[in-house]
Each structure stands twice: as C-alpha cells, then as structure tokens.
Scaffold this motif. Structure first.
Motif, PDB file in Angstrom:
ATOM      1  N   LYS A  34       0.836  -1.223   0.000  1.00 28.03           N
ATOM      2  CA  LYS A  34       0.000   0.000   0.000  1.00 28.03           C
ATOM      3  C   LYS A  34       0.860   1.258   0.000  1.00 28.03           C
ATOM      4  CE  LYS A  34      -4.350  -1.920   1.235  1.00 28.03           C
ATOM      5  NZ  LYS A  34      -4.825  -2.842   2.254  1.00 28.03           N
ATOM      6  N   ASP A  35       2.114   1.143   0.483  1.00 26.42           N
ATOM      7  CA  ASP A  35       2.985   2.325   0.412  1.00 26.42           C
ATOM      8  C   ASP A  35       3.902   2.287  -0.823  1.00 26.42           C
ATOM      9  OD1 ASP A  35       4.592   0.297   1.290  1.00 26.42           O
ATOM     10  OD2 ASP A  35       5.421   1.362   3.019  1.00 26.42           O
ATOM     11  N   GLY A  36       3.515   1.498  -1.824  1.00 25.54           N
ATOM     12  CA  GLY A  36       4.168   1.590  -3.131  1.00 25.54           C
ATOM     13  C   GLY A  36       5.448   0.805  -3.311  1.00 25.54           C
ATOM     14  N   LYS A  37       5.729  -0.154  -2.409  1.00 24.43           N
ATOM     15  CA  LYS A  37       6.953  -0.961  -2.574  1.00 24.43           C
ATOM     16  C   LYS A  37       6.695  -2.161  -3.474  1.00 24.43           C
ATOM     17  CE  LYS A  37       8.956  -0.219   1.990  1.00 24.43           C
ATOM     18  NZ  LYS A  37       8.272  -0.594   3.228  1.00 24.43           N
ATOM     19  N   TYR A  38       7.732  -2.565  -4.183  1.00 21.20           N
ATOM     20  CA  TYR A  38       7.703  -3.782  -5.000  1.00 21.20           C
ATOM     21  C   TYR A  38       8.091  -4.922  -4.061  1.00 21.20           C
ATOM     22  CZ  TYR A  38       9.174  -6.683  -9.081  1.00 21.20           C
ATOM     23  OH  TYR A  38       9.337  -7.653 -10.042  1.00 21.20           O
ATOM     24  N   VAL A  39       7.191  -5.885  -3.868  1.00 21.63           N
ATOM     25  CA  VAL A  39       7.461  -6.993  -2.954  1.00 21.63           C
ATOM     26  C   VAL A  39       7.393  -8.304  -3.739  1.00 21.63           C
ATOM     27  CG1 VAL A  39       6.720  -8.179  -0.844  1.00 21.63           C
ATOM     28  CG2 VAL A  39       6.374  -5.706  -1.063  1.00 21.63           C
ATOM     29  N   THR A  40       8.433  -9.121  -3.633  1.00 21.27           N
ATOM     30  CA  THR A  40       8.407 -10.416  -4.315  1.00 21.27           C
ATOM     31  C   THR A  40       9.000 -11.486  -3.408  1.00 21.27           C
ATOM     32  OG1 THR A  40       8.878 -11.532  -6.418  1.00 21.27           O
ATOM     33  CG2 THR A  40      10.634 -10.140  -5.544  1.00 21.27           C
ATOM     34  N   SER A  41       8.557 -12.726  -3.600  1.00 22.55           N
ATOM     35  CA  SER A  41       8.949 -13.781  -2.650  1.00 22.55           C
ATOM     36  C   SER A  41      10.375 -14.248  -2.854  1.00 22.55           C
ATOM     37  CB  SER A  41       8.042 -15.006  -2.766  1.00 22.55           C
ATOM     38  OG  SER A  41       7.045 -14.877  -3.697  1.00 22.55           O
ATOM     39  N   GLN A  42      10.981 -14.547  -1.740  1.00 19.79           N
ATOM     40  CA  GLN A  42      12.304 -15.182  -1.740  1.00 19.79           C
ATOM     41  C   GLN A  42      12.094 -16.597  -1.223  1.00 19.79           C
ATOM     42  OE1 GLN A  42      15.452 -13.010   0.231  1.00 19.79           O
ATOM     43  NE2 GLN A  42      16.704 -13.930  -1.340  1.00 19.79           N
ATOM     44  N   SER A  43      12.566 -17.567  -1.971  1.00 21.00           N
ATOM     45  CA  SER A  43      12.367 -18.958  -1.559  1.00 21.00           C
ATOM     46  C   SER A  43      13.348 -19.831  -2.320  1.00 21.00           C
ATOM     47  CB  SER A  43      10.928 -19.382  -1.894  1.00 21.00           C
ATOM     48  OG  SER A  43      10.810 -20.789  -1.893  1.00 21.00           O
ATOM     49  N   ASP A  44      13.767 -20.936  -1.684  1.00 19.63           N
ATOM     50  CA  ASP A  44      14.679 -21.873  -2.354  1.00 19.63           C
ATOM     51  C   ASP A  44      13.941 -22.741  -3.357  1.00 19.63           C
ATOM     52  OD1 ASP A  44      16.662 -20.937  -0.785  1.00 19.63           O
ATOM     53  OD2 ASP A  44      16.538 -22.575   0.700  1.00 19.63           O
ATOM     54  N   SER A  45      12.610 -22.726  -3.300  1.00 13.41           N
ATOM     55  CA  SER A  45      11.858 -23.647  -4.162  1.00 13.41           C
ATOM     56  C   SER A  45      11.106 -22.936  -5.281  1.00 13.41           C
ATOM     57  CB  SER A  45      10.913 -24.506  -3.316  1.00 13.41           C
ATOM     58  OG  SER A  45      10.195 -23.718  -2.405  1.00 13.41           O
ATOM     59  N   ILE A  46      11.539 -21.712  -5.639  1.00  7.09           N
ATOM     60  CA  ILE A  46      10.928 -21.043  -6.794  1.00  7.09           C
ATOM     61  C   ILE A  46      11.965 -20.845  -7.897  1.00  7.09           C
ATOM     62  CG2 ILE A  46       9.210 -19.863  -5.383  1.00  7.09           C
ATOM     63  CD1 ILE A  46      10.729 -17.260  -5.783  1.00  7.09           C
ATOM     64  N   LEU A  47      11.453 -20.722  -9.122  1.00 13.22           N
ATOM     65  CA  LEU A  47      12.356 -20.494 -10.252  1.00 13.22           C
ATOM     66  C   LEU A  47      12.798 -19.030 -10.247  1.00 13.22           C
ATOM     67  CD1 LEU A  47      13.381 -22.108 -12.779  1.00 13.22           C
ATOM     68  CD2 LEU A  47      11.792 -20.698 -14.075  1.00 13.22           C
TER      69      LEU A  47
ATOM     70  N   THR B 240      12.128 -12.369 -15.876  1.00  9.29           N
ATOM     71  CA  THR B 240      11.199 -11.235 -15.943  1.00  9.29           C
ATOM     72  C   THR B 240      11.174 -10.509 -14.601  1.00  9.29           C
ATOM     73  OG1 THR B 240       9.871 -12.623 -17.393  1.00  9.29           O
ATOM     74  CG2 THR B 240       8.840 -10.587 -16.607  1.00  9.29           C
ATOM     75  N   ASN B 241      11.084 -11.277 -13.521  1.00 16.17           N
ATOM     76  CA  ASN B 241      11.047 -10.669 -12.184  1.00 16.17           C
ATOM     77  C   ASN B 241      12.338  -9.898 -11.905  1.00 16.17           C
ATOM     78  OD1 ASN B 241      10.117 -10.050  -9.641  1.00 16.17           O
ATOM     79  ND2 ASN B 241      10.252 -12.129  -8.823  1.00 16.17           N
ATOM     80  N   LYS B 242      13.458 -10.523 -12.230  1.00 17.45           N
ATOM     81  CA  LYS B 242      14.759  -9.862 -12.038  1.00 17.45           C
ATOM     82  C   LYS B 242      14.787  -8.534 -12.807  1.00 17.45           C
ATOM     83  CE  LYS B 242      19.693 -10.768 -12.673  1.00 17.45           C
ATOM     84  NZ  LYS B 242      20.725 -11.730 -13.061  1.00 17.45           N
ATOM     85  N   SER B 243      14.261  -8.555 -14.030  1.00 18.75           N
ATOM     86  CA  SER B 243      14.264  -7.352 -14.860  1.00 18.75           C
ATOM     87  C   SER B 243      13.283  -6.321 -14.324  1.00 18.75           C
ATOM     88  CB  SER B 243      13.904  -7.709 -16.305  1.00 18.75           C
ATOM     89  OG  SER B 243      14.717  -8.774 -16.758  1.00 18.75           O
ATOM     90  N   LEU B 244      12.121  -6.780 -13.884  1.00 22.12           N
ATOM     91  CA  LEU B 244      11.124  -5.841 -13.334  1.00 22.12           C
ATOM     92  C   LEU B 244      11.620  -5.189 -12.045  1.00 22.12           C
ATOM     93  CD1 LEU B 244       7.820  -7.847 -13.962  1.00 22.12           C
ATOM     94  CD2 LEU B 244       8.390  -5.627 -14.973  1.00 22.12           C
ATOM     95  N   MET B 245      12.388  -5.959 -11.261  1.00 20.82           N
ATOM     96  CA  MET B 245      12.962  -5.374 -10.030  1.00 20.82           C
ATOM     97  C   MET B 245      13.882  -4.219 -10.413  1.00 20.82           C
ATOM     98  SD  MET B 245      13.763  -8.391  -7.307  1.00 20.82           S
ATOM     99  CE  MET B 245      13.764  -9.905  -8.207  1.00 20.82           C
ATOM    100  N   GLN B 246      14.659  -4.419 -11.497  1.00 17.03           N
ATOM    101  CA  GLN B 246      15.555  -3.365 -11.958  1.00 17.03           C
ATOM    102  C   GLN B 246      14.756  -2.165 -12.488  1.00 17.03           C
ATOM    103  OE1 GLN B 246      19.170  -3.288 -11.928  1.00 17.03           O
ATOM    104  NE2 GLN B 246      18.493  -1.165 -12.214  1.00 17.03           N
ATOM    105  N   VAL B 247      13.705  -2.471 -13.254  1.00 14.64           N
ATOM    106  CA  VAL B 247      12.851  -1.407 -13.797  1.00 14.64           C
ATOM    107  C   VAL B 247      12.220  -0.613 -12.641  1.00 14.64           C
ATOM    108  CG1 VAL B 247      10.653  -1.005 -15.004  1.00 14.64           C
ATOM    109  CG2 VAL B 247      12.376  -2.485 -16.027  1.00 14.64           C
ATOM    110  N   ALA B 248      11.756  -1.342 -11.615  1.00 11.33           N
ATOM    111  CA  ALA B 248      11.138  -0.674 -10.446  1.00 11.33           C
ATOM    112  C   ALA B 248      12.160   0.243  -9.782  1.00 11.33           C
ATOM    113  CB  ALA B 248      10.624  -1.726  -9.464  1.00 11.33           C
ATOM    114  N   ALA B 249      13.376  -0.274  -9.608  1.00 14.24           N
ATOM    115  CA  ALA B 249      14.433   0.548  -9.000  1.00 14.24           C
ATOM    116  C   ALA B 249      14.721   1.763  -9.883  1.00 14.24           C
ATOM    117  CB  ALA B 249      15.693  -0.286  -8.792  1.00 14.24           C
ATOM    118  N   ASP B 250      14.756   1.552 -11.207  1.00 18.37           N
ATOM    119  CA  ASP B 250      14.982   2.673 -12.145  1.00 18.37           C
ATOM    120  C   ASP B 250      13.889   3.728 -12.000  1.00 18.37           C
ATOM    121  OD1 ASP B 250      17.121   1.227 -13.105  1.00 18.37           O
ATOM    122  OD2 ASP B 250      16.137   0.591 -14.954  1.00 18.37           O
ATOM    123  N   LEU B 251      12.676   3.266 -11.675  1.00 17.56           N
ATOM    124  CA  LEU B 251      11.547   4.198 -11.517  1.00 17.56           C
ATOM    125  C   LEU B 251      11.510   4.804 -10.111  1.00 17.56           C
ATOM    126  CD1 LEU B 251       8.761   2.123 -13.366  1.00 17.56           C
ATOM    127  CD2 LEU B 251       9.773   4.273 -14.158  1.00 17.56           C
ATOM    128  N   GLY B 252      12.513   4.466  -9.315  1.00 16.32           N
ATOM    129  CA  GLY B 252      12.617   5.048  -7.975  1.00 16.32           C
ATOM    130  C   GLY B 252      11.831   4.316  -6.905  1.00 16.32           C
TER     131      GLY B 252
END
Ligand SMILES: Cc1ncc(COP(=O)(O)O)c(C=O)c1O
Length: 335
Positions: free
Chosen positions: A229-242, A246-258
């Motif tokens: 709700k406060d605008g953060k990009y949140v994604t799961s960290q887990s040993d059992s996910i691929l 796309t997620n790696k790139s979107l995290m970078q895009v999100a960071a680029d967007l501040g």
C-alpha cells in the motif's frame, strides 16, 4: 509469411527450422538446423524413464526500428546451465548458446511477428538425456534443441486480471528439491494443482513453501509479485521457486523508476495488505491477479484491469522489449 498475427495465441505451430546439438564422448557437436520436429529416440532413453530434461523459455521481438532483438539470452543460458548442473547434465557454453539462439531466430525471421502486433517469437530450448539405459544413472548422451514459435499478444482486448487458488493439496516442489531449476518434471508435478484450480474457476494455482506452508512461493509458471500500500515492489524469496528473468528485470525497472524493492519471505496472511498483485514471466510479462482464494478466505485486488503501479512497470518493460524505451541496461541482443 501469411499468418493471422493478431490471433496467434500461445500455442505450438511449426516454423521453418530448429537447431540441434548432440552431446557424446564429453563434448557438444556443432549445431545443425533441422526442418522437422521429429526425432528418433530409443524407448530406453534416459529422459523417458528417469527424466533428465530441462528447458528454457525466452523471446525475440521485432523492434520499432524493424530489427529483431532477443531479450536477455545470456540469462537464459546461465539458468539452463544451473538446471543442467543440478540434474548432472552437461552445461552448454553461454556464448555458443547465444549464437545458437541468434541462428535460429535469423533462420525463422519471417515468423517474427510485425512490430505493433504485440506478438513475439517464443524460443524454447530443451535439453534431455538420450542414452539407452535401464539402471538409474545420468545419461551419457544428450540433445539440445532450440525451437521457435510465433506467439501473439496475450491481451488482445486490454489486460485482463485472473483469479488464483492457493494450492493446499499438493506442492509443486519439495524443500531442497528442484523448484529452483527449470526441470521438466516440476511441470508434470504441478499439473494436478493447476487442474484443481481450474475446476474451481481459477486459471492459475499459487504455490506456497513446501516446508512450512506459511509463505508464498510462486504461481505455476510465473513468479509472485505485489505492490504494497505504500508503493513498494514486494516479491517472494524462496529456495523452491524459479529465479524468473522477468522478475529480475522488473525489479531493476522498479528501481529505475525510484521504487523500493523488497525480495523477502512473504507470509500468506500478508496477501490482505497488498494494493496490487501480479504473476510475472516471459509469456505475459505481468498478469494482474484480481482475487486469491484460500479455502474460505478471499483476498481481493484492483478488479477491472491492471493496477496503476503494475501498468507503469509493464509499459516500461514492454517498451524496452519493442525498442520504444531506451535500453539502458543493454538487455536486448540483436539477432
Ligand atoms: C515456475 C516458473 N516460475 C517463474 C517463471 C518465470 O520465469 P521467466 O520470467 O524467466 O520466464 C516461469 C517461466 O519460465 C516458471 O515456469
């Protein structure tokens, strides 16, 4: 090429060629283009019984300037090798992989959908064990095939959210198992949960961590991401996910967007606190999720379309892929 570019969907259709490499006596052969999808395989081949099979999914796009560019092929090469290592299969050199992808894209250029159609050329590298054997052991020989399939815009009439069901009956991967690699068997194991989700009217299943069933893992073929709700990009960290490219790139895009980016364990109950939720992966980039069902509990999000923050991420990402936005990280590789 006379294809109905607007209505391609996401389905297999034959193209001109696929490239193949064979591994024997400790080395990979030169690549060869084949104009057939058939392959001669022993019924005793390792892959059929013991499942040494890993694959990748990636795309080439016709850019605004008319050139064809591939999205981050080096990342797929590295992930293919990480999958191969875990299943005791041979690695394939990253540079040779990129060259092979370029070769198959160039040979199938007439199948790359035109700029503006929203389509792309989906590339499917697959590696599998071909030796005849009866005992359980790694194959001595392998095949690596890279095929190309034109696919359409997923959202022909605007982005439509989907509903998801938390898979409570079965896990797709075991703790310390193969969830972090792109092993074919993971997908066989997830089919039953996807079927159960569909039977309850949900196109996608959402898997939870197999060890404690407390945290969000990922969707059947895509990573989980949410906007707090406060605008953060949140994604799961887990040993059992691929590890999704796309997620790696979107995290970078999100960071680029501040935006602030949090990659961390996400408790299931936190689903009640998010403003927007989406599934992310190569096929669609971002699929907004409108509802998540977990037994009698229903979590609801932005209903009509993609949420405002996800829309910004989606536009920037697809803008880079189609050559409409500056590719500041040099992700696109000319075929
Ligand atoms: C299980 C799973 N998670 C996540 C993804 C998304 O990964 P990527 O963004 O590299 O396509 C995929 C698709 O490849 C997948 O099959």
């Amino acid at each position: 090429m006379d294809l109905d570019w607007a209505n391609l969907g996401f389905q297999f259709r034959p193209t001109k060629s696929n490239i193949r490499f064979h591994y024997a006596d400790g080395k990979w052969s030169e690549g060869k283009l084949y104009n057939t999808y058939d392959i001669t395989l022993s019924v005793a081949a390792n892959v059929l019984h013991y499942g040494q099979a890993v694959f990748e999914g990636m795309k080439a796009f016709r850019s605004k300037d008319g050139k064809v560019r591939i999205f981050r092929p080096d990342e797929n090469a590295r992930r293919l090798n990480s999958s191969a290592r875990h299943l005791l299969m041979p690695e394939f050199p990253v540079e040779r992989f990129i060259e092979a992808v370029k070769t198959v894209v160039r040979d199938n250029e007439e199948y790359v959908p035109p700029y503006g159609s929203g389509g792309s050329l989906y590339l499917r590298p697959v590696m599998f064990g071909t030796s005849s054997q009866i005992g359980v052991s790694p194959s001595l020989e392998y095949e690596l095939v890279i095929m190309a399939v034109p696919v359409g815009a997923y959202y022909k009439n605007g982005i439509k959210p989907v509903e998801a069901l938390i898979a409570r009956d079965f896990d797709r991967a075991a703790p310390h198992g193969t969830g972090h690699i792109k092993a074919a068997g993971n997908y066989a194991a997830s089919l039953i949960s996807s079927k159960m989700a569909k039977e309850k009217g949900c196109p996608v299943a959402l898997f939870i961590d197999p060890a404690t069933h407390t945290y969000i893992d990922e969707f059947g073929t895509s990573n989980f991401l949410a906007i707090s709700k406060d605008g953060k990009y949140v994604t799961s960290q887990s040993d059992s996910i691929l590890p999704s490219i796309t997620n790696k790139s979107l995290m970078q895009v999100a960071a680029d967007l501040g935006m602030a980016v949090e990659r961390r364990k996400v408790r299931i109950e936190e689903l009640a606190d998010f403003a927007e939720v989406a599934a992310c992966g190569t096929a669609v980039v971002l699929t907004p999720v409108s509802k998540i069902y977990d037994g009698d509990t229903v979590y609801s999000y932005e209903a009509e379309s993609i949420g405002p923050v996800m829309k910004k991420l989606y536009d920037r990402m697809t803008g880079i892929q189609y050559g409409e936005c500056e590719d500041i990280h040099n992700w696109m590789v000319e075929a």
